[in-house]
Design an enzyme around this catalytic site. Structure first.
Site, PDB file in Angstrom:
ATOM      1  N   ASP A  90      11.734  -3.094  -2.841  1.00 49.23           N
ATOM      2  CA  ASP A  90      12.117  -4.498  -2.744  1.00 49.23           C
ATOM      3  C   ASP A  90      13.458  -4.657  -2.044  1.00 49.23           C
ATOM      4  OD1 ASP A  90       9.810  -5.277  -4.079  1.00 49.23           O
ATOM      5  OD2 ASP A  90      10.754  -5.152  -6.056  1.00 49.23           O
TER       6      ASP A  90
ATOM      7  N   TYR B 107      10.870   6.751  -8.656  1.00 52.79           N
ATOM      8  CA  TYR B 107      11.874   5.687  -8.565  1.00 52.79           C
ATOM      9  C   TYR B 107      12.963   5.952  -9.604  1.00 52.79           C
ATOM     10  CZ  TYR B 107       8.517   3.003  -5.785  1.00 52.79           C
ATOM     11  OH  TYR B 107       7.646   2.583  -4.808  1.00 52.79           O
TER      12      TYR B 107
END
Length: 255
Positions: A77, A141
């Site tokens: 993002d 992540y």
């Protein structure tokens, strides 16, 4: 004269234009995501571009014979950085030239990516059937958390876009690790995803392979003024994730 014409016709050699070769490449790349809308491509009318926009622009500056589209392995993002993401694309050179050697492709792309904070790490020729997204074995992540300050303005300037200040007081790391362990394995993660256009078509069943909370590092803690800061790395690894699943898991572990 006719005899000369016959000799000339005999000496004629037909030169065929070599067939153009389309090569598929896998690239590994990293970027500082602060200035981008995310890794994925955005429309030209949108004021903030994605990393993919710059990758494809750099590829077009190599003057290929085809319109190059980059397929990204893992989405990120706005404001999210990547130590190592992956992508593939097809590239065909003009006039039947041989495909770029991997090292030359890396140096050429890095030259055309300047001054963007995007860097090509490696490139490999792969088969025409390879797909960076569907061929990925896992994705990792990491959320960098920091305690000892309640607002990003209190952070060292070079850490402000690289971590998340969550509390001015120490966290209960034992409880966080216990909560993270509950997420391991295969579960229905419907509660941990946000809705988007793909929601009706994707199974909520996902397998979480790693959920760790470990001490983090920063050069800031070597300075007396910031020695009270504590950095923590919250890491999740899975073959694939639902939309915004990792963000929700991070909040669940923290709270």
């Amino acid at each position: 004269d006719r005899e000369r014409e016959r000799e000339t016709d005999t000496d004629m050699v037909l030169v065929e234009r070599p067939m153009a070769v389309t090569a598929r490449y896998l690239i590994y790349f990293q970027y500082c995501g602060t200035s981008y809308s995310g890794v994925m491509k955005t429309p030209s009318h949108q004021p903030v571009a994605g990393v993919q926009n710059h990758l494809e622009a750099a590829l077009q500056r190599l003057r290929p014979d085809n319109e190059v589209t980059v397929s990204i392995s893992s989405r990120t993002d706005a404001g999210v950085h990547a130590h190592c993401n992956a992508a593939h694309f097809d590239l065909r050179r003009k006039n039947g030239k041989e495909p770029f050697p991997e090292e030359l492709l890396v140096s050429g792309l890095n030259f055309h990516l300047q001054p963007e904070p995007i860097s090509i790490l490696k490139a490999f020729r792969v088969s025409d059937t390879f797909h960076a997204r569907f061929g990925a074995r896992s994705r990792t992540y990491t959320y960098r958390l920091v305690t000892g300050c309640a607002h990003r303005s209190h952070l060292p300037v070079f850490e402000r876009n690289l971590c998340w200040p969550v509390s001015s007081r120490p966290l209960n790391t034992d409880a966080m690790r216990e909560a993270a362990c509950l997420l391991l394995g295969t579960h229905d993660f419907s509660t941990f995803r946000s809705l988007n256009s793909e929601t009706p078509f994707k199974s909520p069943l996902k397998t979480l392979l790693q959920a760790d909370l470990t001490p983090g590092t920063s050069i800031a803690t070597q300075q007396t003024h910031h020695s009270h800061l504590e950095f923590l790395d919250l890491t999740f690894r899975s073959p694939s994730f639902l939309y915004k699943q990792v963000r929700a898991e991070c909040l669940y572990t923290w709270f």
